[in-house]
Every structure is written in C-alpha cells, then in structure tokens.
Design a protein around this motif. Sequence first.
Motif, PDB file in Angstrom:
ATOM      1  N   SER A  39     -44.544  14.462   4.784  1.00  0.00           N
ATOM      2  CA  SER A  39     -43.396  15.316   4.462  1.00  0.00           C
ATOM      3  C   SER A  39     -43.184  16.383   5.524  1.00  0.00           C
ATOM      4  CB  SER A  39     -43.606  15.970   3.090  1.00  0.00           C
ATOM      5  OG  SER A  39     -43.713  14.999   2.071  1.00  0.00           O
ATOM      6  N   VAL A  40     -44.262  17.036   5.940  1.00  0.00           N
ATOM      7  CA  VAL A  40     -44.146  18.118   6.925  1.00  0.00           C
ATOM      8  C   VAL A  40     -43.616  17.584   8.251  1.00  0.00           C
ATOM      9  CG1 VAL A  40     -45.461  19.756   8.316  1.00  0.00           C
ATOM     10  CG2 VAL A  40     -45.890  19.582   5.861  1.00  0.00           C
ATOM     11  N   LEU A  41     -44.180  16.474   8.716  1.00  0.00           N
ATOM     12  CA  LEU A  41     -43.741  15.900   9.993  1.00  0.00           C
ATOM     13  C   LEU A  41     -42.310  15.378   9.907  1.00  0.00           C
ATOM     14  CD1 LEU A  41     -46.971  14.000  11.109  1.00  0.00           C
ATOM     15  CD2 LEU A  41     -46.106  16.189  11.940  1.00  0.00           C
ATOM     16  N   PHE A  42     -41.947  14.854   8.752  1.00  0.00           N
ATOM     17  CA  PHE A  42     -40.586  14.345   8.574  1.00  0.00           C
ATOM     18  C   PHE A  42     -39.574  15.491   8.615  1.00  0.00           C
ATOM     19  CE2 PHE A  42     -37.022  12.591   6.066  1.00  0.00           C
ATOM     20  CZ  PHE A  42     -36.803  11.430   6.793  1.00  0.00           C
ATOM     21  N   ILE A  43     -39.889  16.604   7.954  1.00  0.00           N
ATOM     22  CA  ILE A  43     -38.999  17.767   7.961  1.00  0.00           C
ATOM     23  C   ILE A  43     -38.818  18.291   9.380  1.00  0.00           C
ATOM     24  CG2 ILE A  43     -38.777  20.169   7.226  1.00  0.00           C
ATOM     25  CD1 ILE A  43     -40.209  19.349   4.625  1.00  0.00           C
ATOM     26  N   MET A  44     -39.919  18.397  10.126  1.00  0.00           N
ATOM     27  CA  MET A  44     -39.840  18.903  11.493  1.00  0.00           C
ATOM     28  C   MET A  44     -39.058  17.951  12.394  1.00  0.00           C
ATOM     29  SD  MET A  44     -43.707  20.423  11.895  1.00  0.00           S
ATOM     30  CE  MET A  44     -43.398  21.059  13.540  1.00  0.00           C
ATOM     31  N   SER A  45     -39.174  16.662  12.152  1.00  0.00           N
ATOM     32  CA  SER A  45     -38.442  15.691  12.959  1.00  0.00           C
ATOM     33  C   SER A  45     -36.945  15.752  12.683  1.00  0.00           C
ATOM     34  CB  SER A  45     -38.965  14.276  12.694  1.00  0.00           C
ATOM     35  OG  SER A  45     -40.312  14.155  13.096  1.00  0.00           O
ATOM     36  N   ILE A  46     -36.579  16.004  11.446  1.00  0.00           N
ATOM     37  CA  ILE A  46     -35.157  16.129  11.112  1.00  0.00           C
ATOM     38  C   ILE A  46     -34.535  17.285  11.880  1.00  0.00           C
ATOM     39  CG2 ILE A  46     -33.556  16.765   9.253  1.00  0.00           C
ATOM     40  CD1 ILE A  46     -35.223  15.080   7.371  1.00  0.00           C
ATOM     41  N   GLY A  47     -35.305  18.340  12.098  1.00  0.00           N
ATOM     42  CA  GLY A  47     -34.800  19.477  12.847  1.00  0.00           C
ATOM     43  C   GLY A  47     -34.511  19.182  14.303  1.00  0.00           C
TER      44      GLY A  47
ATOM     45  N   PHE B 251     -24.778  24.936  20.325  1.00  0.00           N
ATOM     46  CA  PHE B 251     -24.434  23.981  19.260  1.00  0.00           C
ATOM     47  C   PHE B 251     -25.677  23.196  18.838  1.00  0.00           C
ATOM     48  CE2 PHE B 251     -23.350  19.590  18.154  1.00  0.00           C
ATOM     49  CZ  PHE B 251     -22.523  19.792  17.057  1.00  0.00           C
ATOM     50  N   ASN B 252     -26.456  22.725  19.792  1.00  0.00           N
ATOM     51  CA  ASN B 252     -27.694  21.999  19.490  1.00  0.00           C
ATOM     52  C   ASN B 252     -28.628  22.846  18.645  1.00  0.00           C
ATOM     53  OD1 ASN B 252     -27.062  19.628  20.734  1.00  0.00           O
ATOM     54  ND2 ASN B 252     -28.382  19.908  22.501  1.00  0.00           N
ATOM     55  N   SER B 253     -28.841  24.087  19.055  1.00  0.00           N
ATOM     56  CA  SER B 253     -29.793  24.961  18.373  1.00  0.00           C
ATOM     57  C   SER B 253     -29.349  25.286  16.954  1.00  0.00           C
ATOM     58  CB  SER B 253     -29.985  26.252  19.173  1.00  0.00           C
ATOM     59  OG  SER B 253     -30.486  25.982  20.467  1.00  0.00           O
ATOM     60  N   VAL B 254     -28.068  25.612  16.788  1.00  0.00           N
ATOM     61  CA  VAL B 254     -27.563  25.977  15.463  1.00  0.00           C
ATOM     62  C   VAL B 254     -27.650  24.792  14.506  1.00  0.00           C
ATOM     63  CG1 VAL B 254     -25.501  26.668  14.180  1.00  0.00           C
ATOM     64  CG2 VAL B 254     -26.075  27.807  16.331  1.00  0.00           C
ATOM     65  N   VAL B 255     -27.235  23.611  14.964  1.00  0.00           N
ATOM     66  CA  VAL B 255     -27.314  22.420  14.115  1.00  0.00           C
ATOM     67  C   VAL B 255     -28.763  22.086  13.783  1.00  0.00           C
ATOM     68  CG1 VAL B 255     -26.846  19.943  14.006  1.00  0.00           C
ATOM     69  CG2 VAL B 255     -25.125  21.480  14.926  1.00  0.00           C
ATOM     70  N   SER B 256     -29.675  22.237  14.737  1.00  0.00           N
ATOM     71  CA  SER B 256     -31.085  21.960  14.493  1.00  0.00           C
ATOM     72  C   SER B 256     -31.654  22.888  13.428  1.00  0.00           C
ATOM     73  CB  SER B 256     -31.885  22.110  15.792  1.00  0.00           C
ATOM     74  OG  SER B 256     -31.483  21.159  16.756  1.00  0.00           O
ATOM     75  N   ILE B 257     -31.296  24.165  13.497  1.00  0.00           N
ATOM     76  CA  ILE B 257     -31.777  25.128  12.503  1.00  0.00           C
ATOM     77  C   ILE B 257     -31.226  24.794  11.122  1.00  0.00           C
ATOM     78  CG2 ILE B 257     -31.669  27.545  11.780  1.00  0.00           C
ATOM     79  CD1 ILE B 257     -31.694  28.298  14.768  1.00  0.00           C
ATOM     80  N   LEU B 258     -29.933  24.457  11.049  1.00  0.00           N
ATOM     81  CA  LEU B 258     -29.330  24.102   9.760  1.00  0.00           C
ATOM     82  C   LEU B 258     -29.981  22.848   9.179  1.00  0.00           C
ATOM     83  CD1 LEU B 258     -25.537  24.737  10.498  1.00  0.00           C
ATOM     84  CD2 LEU B 258     -27.074  26.133   9.114  1.00  0.00           C
ATOM     85  N   LEU B 259     -30.218  21.856  10.013  1.00  0.00           N
ATOM     86  CA  LEU B 259     -30.868  20.628   9.532  1.00  0.00           C
ATOM     87  C   LEU B 259     -32.281  20.914   9.043  1.00  0.00           C
ATOM     88  CD1 LEU B 259     -29.749  18.044  12.260  1.00  0.00           C
ATOM     89  CD2 LEU B 259     -29.064  18.081   9.869  1.00  0.00           C
TER      90      LEU B 259
END
Length: 326
Positions: A245-253, A301-309
């Motif tokens: 779960s932890v690795l999956f969440i970080m990968s989504i970011g 744009f990359n950073s903001v979307v990554s944080i939101l994800l």
Amino acid sequence: METLTKQSASAKKSSDPKPPTNRRNAIWESIKQQKFLYLMSLPFVVWVFVFNYLPLWGWTMAFQNYKPARSFSEQQWVGFKHFAELFSDERFYLVLRNTLAMSFMGLIVGFVVPIFLAILLNELKGKFFKRTVQTVSYLPHFVSWVVVAGIITKMLSTDGGIVNDILMGLHLIDQPIQFMAKGNLFWYIVTASDMWKESGWNAIIYLAAITGIDQELYEASRVDGANRWRQMWHITLPGIRTTISVLFIMSIGHLVSNGFEKQMLLGNSLVTDYMEVLDLYALNYGLNLGRFSYGTAIGIFNSVVSILLLFTANGLFKKFTKESIM
C-alpha cells in the motif's frame, strides 16, 4: 464524607492534564537525551532544504518573461500567460496522453511482477540457487539506461536482432518487424524494458517485508493442511499488504513525473507522437528553445498534479483500507 470528598478531589487533580510547563520540560528533556540523533540528522535536513526547497524560488520564472541576462528586479511579470499557452497547446495534451499511458502501464507491471518475483524467490529452498537468481535479477538495475537502450535496440533490430530471428525461426512471421519504427508498439517496449531493468531491484523491498512475517503462521497453516499456494495467498500477501500500500501510494504520486531518459534513448523521429512525455516536452519546447519560463510552467504543473495525486491516493487508501503514509 469529608474523607470521600478529599479522595475525589485528589483523584480529579491527578487526572488533570499536565501543566504546559511540565510538558515543555519533558520535551526539552527528550531532546537532551536524543541530542546525538538530532545532530546526525542535521546534515540531511540541510541537504533537503538546500536542494529541494531553495530551488522553489525558481518557480517565479513561470510568471515572468525570464531573461537570463537580467536581474530579478528587471524581469517582466506576465502572470499566468505561460500556463495559458501550455493549456492551449494541442501538443501538450498529446504528451500528457503518452505520459499517463506509459505511467499506468509501468505502475501495473512494476507492482505485479516484483511482488510475484519476491514470492517465488521466497519459496525457493536452495539457498545458493535462490541467491544466484536474486543477484542476476537485480543486476540490471545498476546498468545505465544508455546501455539498456542499446541492448533493446539491438535485440529488436531487423538486422540480426534476436527477437526477429526467433519469430522467423518459429515461422510466426515472414519478414522482420521494424519494432522501433512502430509508434503503437513503443509504449510496450518501454514498459517491458523498465520491467526487465527494475523488477529484481523492487522485489528486494518485498523480500525484506516477507522475512518479517511470523514463521509460526506458516507452521500453523501446515498443521491445518494448507499447501504452499494457500500459504502464499492467505499469509504472505496479507503480511506484506502494508508495504504494498505504501509503495503504491508513493508511485501514484509520480504518475506524471516518470522522467524522460528511457523515452529519449529508445525513441526516434518515427515514433515522436508516442515517445514524448511531459519532462521531454519541457526539455524540447522549453529549455532547448530558450523558453525558460515555459519550461518552468510545465514543471510546476507536474509538481502540483503529483501532490494532488499523492494526497488523493493517500486519502482513499486511508478511508477504505486503513493504510496510509501520513
């Protein structure tokens, strides 16, 4: 009666929270006891601040017509002009499609294969064979993408490429296929290359998590008649669920920030519409053309979307699986 009143008053007084002064003293006492740990972590805090937070000042370039030869006070402020250009560019949406497609394919393959490999390695009984397979599987991680791209290109070549030779030897095709010239195959080539390079290395994390599972659970399951497949499904996988779960969440970011090295090295002019990702788009249409402000806007744009994800994925996992990273 008076005695009972005094006892209740004493109990109430003892149940009251500690005064702020006592809490501050406890905090300072804890800091004194762990001062060496704080001193050891100080260089890393400074490193993160210098290389991760100070560069955020450069984000101001996205709101300027930045000219390298001018001082900060001489720069012309243009507001959200470059963001408007970015979202009105049709090329941007094509690049975003490529980024998300390759990221989702890499996310799925990059999780299923390492977990499967880790479980299979854990089931191997021969220590020498197990260590040999593990070593061979994670060695590609240390190979540069320049070398990997050369190997993949040679393997898929129409002139002596091993893949075409095998397919023709099995009479599955009549003539060599130009894999590297077909845009609709590029995403699969990148995903397969990344899987071969990183699966062994990523499996190490899951192997470490598997070793932390209580071995008595396996012994009890064998007593109850569970075979090895049942043990993997009901003990091993649930035992590493938190790690997954932890690795999956970080990968989504990192879905929209997957780098550009493999795409740039494996791609060519014939597959440009399928190989270009956001980071490569920022390089080609921003920095290489001297449009520093435009390139910075893409980075924001990359950073903001990554944080939101990241926050969205963490919130959903925390709500439905009770697993989260914060």
